[in-house]
Design an enzyme around this catalytic site. Structure first.
Site, short mmCIF file in Angstrom:
data_model
loop_
_atom_site.label_atom_id
_atom_site.label_comp_id
_atom_site.label_asym_id
_atom_site.label_seq_id
_atom_site.Cartn_x
_atom_site.Cartn_y
_atom_site.Cartn_z
N ARG A 44 -84.26 -27.99 -10.89
CA ARG A 44 -84.38 -26.82 -11.75
C ARG A 44 -85.63 -27.01 -12.60
O ARG A 44 -86.05 -28.13 -12.88
CB ARG A 44 -83.17 -26.67 -12.65
CG ARG A 44 -81.84 -26.46 -11.92
CD ARG A 44 -80.70 -26.35 -12.93
NE ARG A 44 -79.42 -26.07 -12.29
CZ ARG A 44 -78.52 -26.99 -11.95
NH1 ARG A 44 -78.77 -28.28 -12.19
NH2 ARG A 44 -77.38 -26.65 -11.38
N LYS A 88 -77.46 -29.07 -15.91
CA LYS A 88 -76.68 -28.16 -16.75
C LYS A 88 -75.49 -28.89 -17.35
O LYS A 88 -74.90 -29.76 -16.72
CB LYS A 88 -76.20 -26.96 -15.93
CG LYS A 88 -77.30 -25.96 -15.60
CD LYS A 88 -76.73 -24.73 -14.93
CE LYS A 88 -77.81 -23.68 -14.69
NZ LYS A 88 -77.25 -22.47 -14.05
N HIS A 115 -88.10 -21.52 -9.14
CA HIS A 115 -86.80 -21.36 -8.49
C HIS A 115 -86.96 -21.07 -7.01
O HIS A 115 -86.09 -21.44 -6.21
CB HIS A 115 -85.99 -20.24 -9.16
CG HIS A 115 -84.57 -20.18 -8.67
ND1 HIS A 115 -83.67 -21.20 -8.91
CD2 HIS A 115 -83.92 -19.27 -7.92
CE1 HIS A 115 -82.52 -20.90 -8.34
NE2 HIS A 115 -82.64 -19.73 -7.73
N ARG A 128 -87.17 -24.39 -5.39
CA ARG A 128 -85.83 -25.01 -5.36
C ARG A 128 -84.98 -24.37 -4.27
O ARG A 128 -84.28 -25.07 -3.52
CB ARG A 128 -85.17 -24.85 -6.73
CG ARG A 128 -83.71 -25.29 -6.81
CD ARG A 128 -83.25 -25.22 -8.28
NE ARG A 128 -81.81 -25.12 -8.43
CZ ARG A 128 -80.98 -26.17 -8.49
NH1 ARG A 128 -81.45 -27.40 -8.37
NH2 ARG A 128 -79.69 -25.98 -8.67
N HIS A 174 -74.95 -28.68 -8.46
CA HIS A 174 -74.12 -27.53 -8.81
C HIS A 174 -72.83 -27.99 -9.48
O HIS A 174 -72.22 -28.98 -9.08
CB HIS A 174 -73.79 -26.70 -7.57
CG HIS A 174 -74.95 -25.90 -7.08
ND1 HIS A 174 -75.02 -25.40 -5.80
CD2 HIS A 174 -76.09 -25.49 -7.70
CE1 HIS A 174 -76.15 -24.72 -5.66
NE2 HIS A 174 -76.81 -24.76 -6.79
N TYR A 199 -61.69 -34.60 -3.60
CA TYR A 199 -61.26 -34.75 -2.21
C TYR A 199 -62.22 -35.60 -1.39
O TYR A 199 -61.80 -36.25 -0.43
CB TYR A 199 -61.13 -33.36 -1.57
CG TYR A 199 -60.25 -32.45 -2.36
CD1 TYR A 199 -60.80 -31.46 -3.17
CD2 TYR A 199 -58.87 -32.61 -2.36
CE1 TYR A 199 -59.99 -30.64 -3.93
CE2 TYR A 199 -58.05 -31.78 -3.11
CZ TYR A 199 -58.62 -30.80 -3.89
OH TYR A 199 -57.81 -29.99 -4.64
#
Length: 316
Positions: A157, A181, A250, A253, A276, A285
């Protein structure tokens, strides 16, 4: 949704609606336009509930509200229109709670479908190569190519790239520490041309940077480069290199993600590489360690395969 029919609503549905319209007019003092919008939304939903056999508002639960939202989606309503109807319904149910008709708002837990945001168009590999063929000796040009190689080479980012410090970069191991983030730290692999050009930039960086400046990428004033400067310089290089597409951080990216996914077909690894947030849920999992991510990266990224022949840089 269905339009209002000629069949009168039962009093259990009609009377609370009329009371709410009067409340909007007399107590809330809303404009006629807003009142009409509320009435249009609620009348349509009331007609639909009536058609499903409901005769009074206390019969409505979250399941019925979800049915209303789902019907709108099936009929091709925009997500924003469904959100407006749910908002009207929530306000109406709050009013019914105030009047003692309901004890809870059945629309509170029902979310409108998210608006689909079109993904930016990515560059194809030829366009990326055309953009990144910057071979000038000027320190700022070296910096800019290092920025673009790293942005495309690691899928960062813009904020992550600008915030990188020199101490976060490890050329020999091909790792960068970034803060994403939510202030979440992650290690990102980079290789090939990105490593080569970040190494070149580090050799000339001291000629621009203030001695006390920790930032990896600095402006001509010697301080951490700004978001706007990166955006501006990328757009300028896109024009200078005659790339048809408008170049943004972006877009690089997004191109990184698209090209890795096309080459590896490993969506899970791409999500890890991009940092993310929803990865934290899927990690329950399955867990991909850093080495696996680095292996996927090395095998799949088109510019990671362009290894410099004798790169022996020490960690910076």
């Amino acid at each position: 949704m269905t339009t209002a029919s000629n069949t009168p609503l039962p009093s259990g549905l009609r009377k609370p609606l009329d009371q709410f319209y009067e409340y909007l007019r007399a107590e809330k003092g809303l404009s006629l336009h807003t009142q009409r919008n509320y009435k249009q939304q609620l009348e349509t939903m009331a007609e639909h509930l009536h058609s499903m056999g409901l005769k009074a508002w206390p019969q409505v639960d979250a399941g019925w509200v979800r049915q209303l939202a789902g019907k709108g989606m099936r009929e091709g309503m925009k997500a924003s229109s469904i959100a407006t109807r749910l908002s009207s319904l929530r306000s109406f149910f709050d009013f019914l709670i105030l009047r003692g008709i309901l004890t809870a708002n059945p629309a509170k837990g029902v979310s409108a479908p998210r608006k689909k945001r079109p993904l930016p168009k990515n560059l194809d590999v030829d366009e990326v190569n055309q953009l990144l063929e910057v071979n000038e000796d000027d320190p700022l040009a070296i910096r800019d190519r290092a920025i673009m190689e790293l942005m495309y080479g690691a899928g960062l980012r813009l904020a992550e790239l600008v915030d990188i410090d020199v101490r976060d970069v490890h050329l020999r191991s091909g790792e960068i520490r970034v803060i994403g983030k939510g202030n979440k730290e992650r290690k990102v692999p980079f290789a090939g041309m990105a490593v080569e050009w970040v190494g070149k930039w580090l050799k000339v960086r001291s000629g621009l940077a203030d001695p006390s400046e920790p930032a990896l990428f600095v402006s001509k004033l010697g301080t951490r480069i700004s978001h706007r400067s990166v955006q501006k310089r990328m757009a300028e290089w896109g024009q200078k290199q005659a790339v048809a597409s408008h170049i943004t951080p972006h877009k690089l990216r997004h191109s990184f993600a698209t090209h890795i996914l096309e080459s590896s077909n490993n969506l899970r690894a791409v999500q890890e590489l991009l940092g993310h947030e929803n990865i934290s849920t899927t990690q329950i999992y399955t867990h991909l360690d850093f080495q696996h991510l680095a292996d996927v990266y090395d095998q799949a990224h088109p510019r990671a395969r362009k290894k410099s022949s004798q790169h022996k840089e020490e960690d910076e």
